[in-house]
Design an enzyme around this catalytic site. Structure first.
Site, PDB file in Angstrom:
ATOM      1  N   HIS A  76       0.857  -1.204   0.000  1.00  0.00           N
ATOM      2  CA  HIS A  76       0.000   0.000   0.000  1.00  0.00           C
ATOM      3  C   HIS A  76       0.884   1.242   0.000  1.00  0.00           C
ATOM      4  CE1 HIS A  76      -3.990  -1.898   1.477  1.00  0.00           C
ATOM      5  NE2 HIS A  76      -3.178  -2.844   1.033  1.00  0.00           N
ATOM      6  N   GLN A  79       3.749   5.229  -3.939  1.00  0.00           N
ATOM      7  CA  GLN A  79       4.746   5.449  -4.982  1.00  0.00           C
ATOM      8  C   GLN A  79       4.793   4.316  -5.999  1.00  0.00           C
ATOM      9  OE1 GLN A  79       8.524   7.118  -3.524  1.00  0.00           O
ATOM     10  NE2 GLN A  79       7.759   6.743  -1.468  1.00  0.00           N
ATOM     11  N   PHE A  81       7.057   2.107  -8.283  1.00  0.00           N
ATOM     12  CA  PHE A  81       8.462   1.709  -8.340  1.00  0.00           C
ATOM     13  C   PHE A  81       8.956   1.810  -9.787  1.00  0.00           C
ATOM     14  CE2 PHE A  81       9.044  -1.238  -4.366  1.00  0.00           C
ATOM     15  CZ  PHE A  81       8.391  -0.303  -3.585  1.00  0.00           C
ATOM     16  N   HIS A  95      -1.197  -6.410  -2.507  1.00  0.00           N
ATOM     17  CA  HIS A  95      -2.238  -5.565  -3.111  1.00  0.00           C
ATOM     18  C   HIS A  95      -3.643  -6.006  -2.672  1.00  0.00           C
ATOM     19  CE1 HIS A  95      -4.383  -3.262  -6.060  1.00  0.00           C
ATOM     20  NE2 HIS A  95      -4.863  -4.346  -6.638  1.00  0.00           N
ATOM     21  N   GLY A 104      -5.242  -1.160  -9.621  1.00  0.00           N
ATOM     22  CA  GLY A 104      -5.189   0.281  -9.376  1.00  0.00           C
ATOM     23  C   GLY A 104      -5.891   0.685  -8.096  1.00  0.00           C
ATOM     24  N   ASN A 223     -17.443  10.810   0.339  1.00  0.00           N
ATOM     25  CA  ASN A 223     -17.208  10.485  -1.068  1.00  0.00           C
ATOM     26  C   ASN A 223     -18.333  10.958  -1.983  1.00  0.00           C
ATOM     27  OD1 ASN A 223     -14.703   9.212  -0.579  1.00  0.00           O
ATOM     28  ND2 ASN A 223     -15.695   7.285  -0.068  1.00  0.00           N
TER      29      ASN A 223
HETATM   30  O1  0FX Z   1      -3.345   2.078   2.336  1.00  0.00           O
HETATM   31  P1  0FX Z   1      -4.432   2.428   1.455  1.00  0.00           P
HETATM   32  O2  0FX Z   1      -5.389   1.338   1.217  1.00  0.00           O
HETATM   33  O3  0FX Z   1      -3.943   2.963   0.021  1.00  0.00           O
HETATM   34  C1  0FX Z   1      -2.647   2.857  -0.424  1.00  0.00           C
HETATM   35  C2  0FX Z   1      -2.246   4.045  -1.278  1.00  0.00           C
HETATM   36  O4  0FX Z   1      -2.676   5.273  -0.707  1.00  0.00           O
HETATM   37  C3  0FX Z   1      -2.783   3.940  -2.677  1.00  0.00           C
HETATM   38  O5  0FX Z   1      -2.116   4.897  -3.452  1.00  0.00           O
HETATM   39  C4  0FX Z   1      -2.528   2.545  -3.261  1.00  0.00           C
HETATM   40  N1  0FX Z   1      -3.115   2.475  -4.577  1.00  0.00           N
HETATM   41  C5  0FX Z   1      -3.111   1.502  -2.337  1.00  0.00           C
HETATM   42  C6  0FX Z   1      -2.906   0.108  -2.835  1.00  0.00           C
HETATM   43  O6  0FX Z   1      -2.488   1.624  -1.079  1.00  0.00           O
HETATM   44  O7  0FX Z   1      -5.067   3.711   2.174  1.00  0.00           O
HETATM   45  P2  0FX Z   1      -5.985   4.850   1.689  1.00  0.00           P
HETATM   46  O8  0FX Z   1      -6.268   5.609   2.901  1.00  0.00           O
HETATM   47  O9  0FX Z   1      -5.427   5.619   0.543  1.00  0.00           O
HETATM   48  O10 0FX Z   1      -7.353   4.162   1.222  1.00  0.00           O
HETATM   49  C7  0FX Z   1      -8.036   3.193   1.998  1.00  0.00           C
HETATM   50  C8  0FX Z   1      -9.458   3.060   1.531  1.00  0.00           C
HETATM   51  O11 0FX Z   1     -10.165   4.220   1.941  1.00  0.00           O
HETATM   52  C9  0FX Z   1      -9.656   2.971   0.030  1.00  0.00           C
HETATM   53  O12 0FX Z   1      -9.669   1.621  -0.417  1.00  0.00           O
HETATM   54  C10 0FX Z   1     -10.996   3.643  -0.183  1.00  0.00           C
HETATM   55  C11 0FX Z   1     -11.155   4.547   1.019  1.00  0.00           C
HETATM   56  N2  0FX Z   1     -11.043   5.972   0.688  1.00  0.00           N
HETATM   57  C12 0FX Z   1      -9.846   6.598   0.746  1.00  0.00           C
HETATM   58  C13 0FX Z   1      -9.754   7.935   0.462  1.00  0.00           C
HETATM   59  C14 0FX Z   1      -8.426   8.690   0.517  1.00  0.00           C
HETATM   60  C15 0FX Z   1     -12.199   6.631   0.339  1.00  0.00           C
HETATM   61  O13 0FX Z   1     -13.288   6.025   0.281  1.00  0.00           O
HETATM   62  N3  0FX Z   1     -12.123   7.969   0.047  1.00  0.00           N
HETATM   63  C16 0FX Z   1     -10.941   8.658   0.086  1.00  0.00           C
HETATM   64  O14 0FX Z   1     -10.944   9.895  -0.173  1.00  0.00           O
END
Ligand code: 0FX
Length: 247
Positions: A76, A79, A81, A95, A104, A223
């Site tokens: 997660h 960045q 790579f 992932h 994605g 959202n």
């Molecule tokens: O850790 P992570 O699941 O996401 C990370 C990276 O930020 C992302 O770039 C990468 N593609 C992914 C594999 O790993 O955390 P998160 O906080 O970015 O998102 C978690 C979940 O929260 C996401 O699946 C959907 C939800 N979300 C997130 C954001 C920022 C929303 O519903 N709305 C949002 O604005």
């Protein structure tokens, strides 16, 4: 026999998975070093000041990683790579999606809507995003009353289970891998943002509308929204209350 000089790196921007890796690997012979993105101060304030995680720009500092590590993980990470890194040493991505479906951003959001399979994939990284030979994969089923947050929490738990079970084989590079039959599909952050703006004139079935709203329900994030006639953004939240019907 494990070479005690070997070190691996983990790049992550997710606290839960950082803690998972840290706890699982702290007593291993192979040592892991942890890195996060430059803008992840809010996620890792304590770890950054304690020095247990450091900031890195993978794009700029891949030579440092190549010089110091025999393999690395993206877990997660915000960045991408670079090819100069993934083509030289084994890089493994953890992932929260079932490659090649909905690669994605936010796979569970898209799977709730388009019904493509969801799960966790551990794969060897190549130049493309969430692409490359698969090492481990496990599917989850989404219920009709689940929200993005509920599915996401189950995905994180599954990722933890898969890491705990397979980390030794991954670190010793003792695994088989296979390629998916096709490239599947990829969703960008723009695709997610488009889903968030509700067009009040769009015609959908109730089922499609409920799926869309529960796919966008992920507190504390706001959202789904529409723009009202006074040009205000009105955010929407759906509540789904399950009650079992006695036969
Ligand atoms: O850790 P992570 O699941 O996401 C990370 C990276 O930020 C992302 O770039 C990468 N593609 C992914 C594999 O790993 O955390 P998160 O906080 O970015 O998102 C978690 C979940 O929260 C996401 O699946 C959907 C939800 N979300 C997130 C954001 C920022 C929303 O519903 N709305 C949002 O604005």
């Amino acid at each position: 026999m494990v070479n005690l000089d070997l070190r691996a790196f983990v790049v992550t921007d997710n606290k839960y998975l950082y803690q998972t890796f840290f706890n699982v690997c702290k007593n291993k012979n192979i040592k892991l070093d942890y890195y996060c993105s430059n803008d992840s101060d809010n996620i890792f304030a304590n770890e950054l000041s304690a020095g247990t995680i450091k900031k890195i720009s993978v794009k700029e500092d891949y030579n440092f990683l190549l010089k110091n590590y025999y393999m690395g993980f993206s877990c997660h990470s915000k960045q991408i790579f670079p090819k100069q890194l993934v083509n030289k040493i084994v890089c493994v991505n953890i992932h929260p999606g079932l490659n090649p479906y909905n690669r994605g951003w936010y796979p569970q959001v898209f799977s709730i809507i388009n019904k493509k399979p969801i799960g966790v994939t551990v794969h060897l990284m190549d130049e493309k995003i969430d692409h490359g030979a698969i090492i481990y994969q496990e599917e989850l089923t989404i219920s009709e009353n689940e929200t993005s947050l509920q599915v996401y929490e189950r995905l994180l738990k599954l990722e933890k289970d898969i890491i705990e079970k397979n980390i030794d084989n991954i670190l010793s590079q003792n695994y088989e891998s296979f390629f998916p039959e096709n490239n599947g599909n990829y969703n960008s952050i723009k695709d997610f943002q488009k889903l968030c703006q509700i067009d009040l004139n769009e015609k959908l079935t109730f089922k499609e509308a409920i799926d869309r709203l529960r796919a966008l329900l992920h507190q504390p994030f706001k959202n789904a929204y529409f723009i009202d006639s006074n040009n205000n953004k009105i955010y929407l939240r759906l509540e789904l209350l399950k009650e079992t019907i006695e036969q």
